[in-house]
Design an enzyme around this catalytic site. Sequence first.
Site, PDB file in Angstrom:
ATOM      1  N   GLY A 161       0.809  -1.219   0.000  1.00  0.00           N
ATOM      2  CA  GLY A 161       0.000   0.000   0.000  1.00  0.00           C
ATOM      3  C   GLY A 161       0.837   1.262   0.000  1.00  0.00           C
ATOM      4  O   GLY A 161       0.494   2.252  -0.656  1.00  0.00           O
ATOM      5  N   HIS A 162       1.952   1.258   0.729  1.00  0.00           N
ATOM      6  CA  HIS A 162       2.830   2.429   0.764  1.00  0.00           C
ATOM      7  C   HIS A 162       3.447   2.702  -0.601  1.00  0.00           C
ATOM      8  O   HIS A 162       3.630   3.850  -0.996  1.00  0.00           O
ATOM      9  CB  HIS A 162       3.944   2.214   1.777  1.00  0.00           C
ATOM     10  CG  HIS A 162       3.506   2.465   3.175  1.00  0.00           C
ATOM     11  ND1 HIS A 162       2.897   3.612   3.573  1.00  0.00           N
ATOM     12  CD2 HIS A 162       3.563   1.683   4.276  1.00  0.00           C
ATOM     13  CE1 HIS A 162       2.624   3.544   4.853  1.00  0.00           C
ATOM     14  NE2 HIS A 162       2.997   2.381   5.298  1.00  0.00           N
ATOM     15  N   CYS A 163       3.789   1.611  -1.295  1.00  0.00           N
ATOM     16  CA  CYS A 163       4.383   1.765  -2.625  1.00  0.00           C
ATOM     17  C   CYS A 163       3.385   2.394  -3.584  1.00  0.00           C
ATOM     18  O   CYS A 163       3.741   3.262  -4.393  1.00  0.00           O
ATOM     19  CB  CYS A 163       4.854   0.411  -3.157  1.00  0.00           C
ATOM     20  SG  CYS A 163       6.052  -0.432  -2.095  1.00  0.00           S
TER      21      CYS A 163
END
Length: 616
Positions: A161-163
């Site tokens: 999700g951060h990517c």
Amino acid sequence: MESWQVQPADPFPFPLPLPTRSPTLLARRPAMAAMPTPRSFLLLLLLATPFLLLPLAASAAVPTSNPDIDLEYLIKNAGLDDSTPSTPTDDPEDSAPDFPGLDADYDEDEDLFGDDDGSDESSQGPEVDEAHVLLLTAANFTAVLAARRHVMVEFYAPWCGHCRALAPHYAAAAAALAEQGVDVALAKVDATEEHDLAQAHDVQGYPTLLFFIDGVPRDYSGERTKDAIVAWISKKLGPAVQNLTAVDEAEKVVTGDDVAVLAFLDHLSGAHSDELAAASRLEDTISFYQTTSPDVAKLFHIDLEAKRPSVVLLKKEEEKLTVFDGEFRASAIAEFVSANKIPLITTLTQETAPAIFDNPIKKQILLFAVAKESSKFLPIIKETAKSFKGKLLFVFVERDNEEVGEPVANYFGITGHETTVLAYTGNEDAKKFFFSGEISLDTIKEFAQDFLEDKLTPSYKSDPVPESNDEDVKVVVGKSLDQIVLDESKDVLLEVYAPWCGHCQSLEPIYNKLAKYLRGIDSLVIAKMDGTNNEHPRAKPDGFPTILFYPAGKKSFEPITFEGDRTVVEMYKFLKKHAAIPFKLKRPDSSAAQTDDSSSTAEGEKSSSSNPKDEL
């Protein structure tokens, strides 16, 4: 390596720097089964030997030569597992995430704020224009780094999700730098496909950003936004200190930079300029300027009557100006900037998380409040923060923000929406201290000062003590660990587990069988504790499951960690080796044992065709 995981059953909301990088906030990779080891085959041979010798033993008038009759009995009765034993693993599924908050080593591979396993393709958002981002693989990685002197590389995972949150910022930064003609390439590597590349560069979490200069990498420690990436790279490739000679240039800095440092000097070169440049190199995220112009200095609110050299730090917030009053040395200037560059109180968001986690100030005061109540308490916290600059980090967590407030509150064991103030030491010892009483300037200042002076008593999470605890495996909670585990008269084996952990679930029947065979031994306790709901300074997991042994009479020493194959036999041998009080299995009498043996043999032959696996 952090980073807050918002998995439904994840105890740790931050990504954090894995023990972490790595108050992490981690989307977990799929679990990987343990590979068979030579030790498994050796165990197979060892376990098979008693059965091969059984006819000889039956005809002989002498007892078996096995010096440990209990072990032979255990091997015969516990069964043989043809599958791979449950073994320790570095699988991120079982990692014990560290509180991201406040550790420069948080692990970023977990999703800090979203329950994201990467399975929902629709959640990936609009398509990102990555025309200026290079895609690197093992085939072209070395060639690109050889051709370009400056390359930033993002190691990512498609499910992270951060990517996905970083992707539009990263692409926009690449486009902006290309438009400015900056000599740098922005690239990315799918670490789930390019395993060897990721391993070669010690990638511990996602996303990991490395900046290569002539092929030599260094960590990117700035925020994951377009502006932050552009500013960080521009500073790395530009002069350490920029000259401001005209008022119009200075006005652009005052209105454009969130934080800026200006030195008012007699000369733009020389010893003082060199010290300022050295200080600038110690601060990756702040732009440094110097001037000899009184008009420029006046724009930065510098007292023109003040003795040169003088330095000020300008911020776009309530406390706009901070004047440096120390010795004009690089280390002192850098320390001044580090202590004053952050806001008096930082609101925790996904964007501000790196600035919090990578801050050299580890000790923190956190305010949890719902949005509509925060205005009553934020002024008190901000005023308190002025007295502790450079010593404590003050963080505001919006309690009713489901993306941030909920997972962080869960980690600290905060229930309900009542305003809460707590102190936190960071990832190394992860102690937390709750403030009690009326929130006022005087009481919070006293609380913060006591925190600095180690006068507070830490608080630990705990489930209620169970009313009954009669099973073979004793249930331990934070409140009962002293009474059960630290009982000097008992040898205690404690499993610290997580309900969501697949390896813990696989271990459960094996652990239960071990406890069944050892029941009735008064000196020995087999116990377990849910590490997501319970904490204790003497039972810190390195991952899930963590199995710790506390010998009788030695409870003041650190526990012994079990690191062998997770089988009944291996754990039994571990206990026999380390138990302070010798013990023997309490077996049924010989006639009962023979009946049990014949019935279990027949039953085993019957069931082996359908399910040949056993806990061992």
